[in-house]
Design an enzyme around this catalytic site. Structure first.
Site, PDB file in Angstrom:
ATOM      1  N   LYS A 199      32.803 -12.354 134.213  1.00  0.00           N
ATOM      2  CA  LYS A 199      32.338 -13.456 133.383  1.00  0.00           C
ATOM      3  C   LYS A 199      32.820 -14.753 134.025  1.00  0.00           C
ATOM      4  O   LYS A 199      34.029 -14.964 134.177  1.00  0.00           O
ATOM      5  CB  LYS A 199      32.895 -13.325 131.960  1.00  0.00           C
ATOM      6  CG  LYS A 199      32.361 -14.370 130.989  1.00  0.00           C
ATOM      7  CD  LYS A 199      32.865 -14.043 129.581  1.00  0.00           C
ATOM      8  CE  LYS A 199      32.292 -14.988 128.546  1.00  0.00           C
ATOM      9  NZ  LYS A 199      32.761 -14.644 127.179  1.00  0.00           N
ATOM     10  N   ALA A 231      23.695 -11.216 132.558  1.00  0.00           N
ATOM     11  CA  ALA A 231      23.343 -12.058 131.411  1.00  0.00           C
ATOM     12  C   ALA A 231      23.760 -13.501 131.663  1.00  0.00           C
ATOM     13  O   ALA A 231      24.628 -13.784 132.488  1.00  0.00           O
ATOM     14  CB  ALA A 231      24.041 -11.534 130.150  1.00  0.00           C
ATOM     15  N   GLY A 259      24.940 -16.896 129.371  1.00  0.00           N
ATOM     16  CA  GLY A 259      25.340 -17.408 128.067  1.00  0.00           C
ATOM     17  C   GLY A 259      25.370 -18.918 128.085  1.00  0.00           C
ATOM     18  O   GLY A 259      25.021 -19.558 129.087  1.00  0.00           O
ATOM     19  N   GLY A 260      25.784 -19.513 126.993  1.00  0.00           N
ATOM     20  CA  GLY A 260      25.821 -20.957 126.899  1.00  0.00           C
ATOM     21  C   GLY A 260      26.791 -21.602 127.864  1.00  0.00           C
ATOM     22  O   GLY A 260      26.547 -22.702 128.373  1.00  0.00           O
ATOM     23  N   VAL A 262      27.322 -13.544 133.368  1.00  0.00           N
ATOM     24  CA  VAL A 262      28.007 -12.267 133.547  1.00  0.00           C
ATOM     25  C   VAL A 262      27.321 -11.518 134.686  1.00  0.00           C
ATOM     26  O   VAL A 262      26.095 -11.402 134.725  1.00  0.00           O
ATOM     27  CB  VAL A 262      27.967 -11.424 132.256  1.00  0.00           C
ATOM     28  CG1 VAL A 262      28.690 -10.094 132.466  1.00  0.00           C
ATOM     29  CG2 VAL A 262      28.594 -12.194 131.099  1.00  0.00           C
ATOM     30  N   ASP A 269      30.554 -14.229 116.170  1.00  0.00           N
ATOM     31  CA  ASP A 269      29.317 -14.049 116.944  1.00  0.00           C
ATOM     32  C   ASP A 269      29.007 -12.566 117.119  1.00  0.00           C
ATOM     33  O   ASP A 269      28.711 -12.097 118.216  1.00  0.00           O
ATOM     34  CB  ASP A 269      29.437 -14.733 118.309  1.00  0.00           C
ATOM     35  CG  ASP A 269      28.072 -14.994 118.954  1.00  0.00           C
ATOM     36  OD1 ASP A 269      27.060 -15.003 118.207  1.00  0.00           O
ATOM     37  OD2 ASP A 269      28.014 -15.180 120.184  1.00  0.00           O
TER      38      ASP A 269
END
Length: 276
Positions: free
Chosen positions: A40, A18, A20-21, A25, A130
């Site tokens: 991460k 993934a 993210g901002g 990951v 979140d």
């Protein structure tokens, strides 16, 4: 950022999971322990003193949380110049699971687990900020674990945010920079509604939401009221926190199970025995 089979310390990169901002990951193989893990890693362009401070804060926050439904931390350190946070690797996210239909038994079980995780965080005065299906990982044994406390807020007398969170999952007041425990309740309520209805309510939120006829067929009127109060756009009309929400859920879920038990097919996954 990394190539397949590239070594990062003792970890061999296998694939990206993934973006993210602030971080990506990756799935990796721990060549020492012989297990698969999730890494991460902050994006190179975002590695600033503030970013690193945020990630250190996430690590320290996670070290406080010990709960079977909150993702544990395996390691956090600088490796080859990269700040790396290491987690256990789940099978898939709840978002992935939502692509196929779920029985009421599974929905109630997953709801109980996510509320247990959020209630524990709230008892520790932590607002997640979140909560969404992508931040809920599924492990063997139908176990759900809540993750990504990177923008969580420590609740004080006055909590001030900056509209942080994910649009579509965020409570209206949180989008205005005023998150609270009730904001997490709203996000949790939307997820449960989505699991039952098969439809994701969109902003501006109003009741009844899309797919309400399916909801009313699958659950009891008491459970519909539970969903309505959880997702009320007005913060003060919601449950005060996930602890309150969980208490009500455990009171009304029994009726839902009884309503649907004759519909279950023998051999399908049944609801795990969980302490109420």
């Amino acid at each position: 950022m990394f190539k397949t089979r590239q070594l990062l310390g003792k970890y061999r990169i296998e694939r990206k999971l993934a973006d993210g901002g602030f971080a990506s990951v990756f799935q990796a193989f721990d060549t020492i322990e012989g297990i698969h893990v999730a890494l991460k890693v902050p994006h190179a362009g975002h590695v600033t003193d503030k970013t690193l401070s945020d990630f250190r804060r996430e690590v320290r926050l996670l070290s406080r949380l010990e709960h079977p439904n909150i993702l544990s931390l395996k390691d956090a350190s600088f490796i080859d110049g990269h700040f790396v946070i290491v987690y256990p690797l789940g099978e898939r996210t709840l978002s992935d699971r939502l692509r196929s239909r779920m029985s009421i038994a599974n929905i109630l079980d997953l709801t109980d687990q996510m509320l247990d995780a959020a209630a524990y965080a709230h008892s520790e005065k932590i607002i997640h900020c979140d909560i969404k299906p992508e931040n809920m990982l599924l492990f063997p044994g139908h176990t759900l674990k809540l993750t990504d406390f990177g923008i969580a807020k420590i609740a004080q007398k006055t909590v001030r945010g900056a509209g942080t969170g994910t649009i579509g999952y965020m409570a209206p007041e949180q989008a205005m920079g005023k998150p609270s425990f009730r904001s997490d309740v709203f996000s949790l309520g939307l997820i449960v509604y989505r699991m039952i209805s098969g439809v994701w309510p969109e902003y501006p939120y109003d009741w009844p939401g899309p797919g309400i006829s399916r909801v009313r067929k699958r659950v009891t009127p008491e459970f519909v009221d539970f969903l309505k109060r959880s997702t009320d756009p007005r913060p003060r009309a919601r449950y005060r926190d996930a602890i309150h929400m969980q208490n009500v859920f455990r009171r009304v879920r029994g009726g839902v199970f009884k309503k649907n038990q004759t519909k279950f097919t023998p051999g399908k996954t049944s609801m795990r025995a969980r302490a109420a």
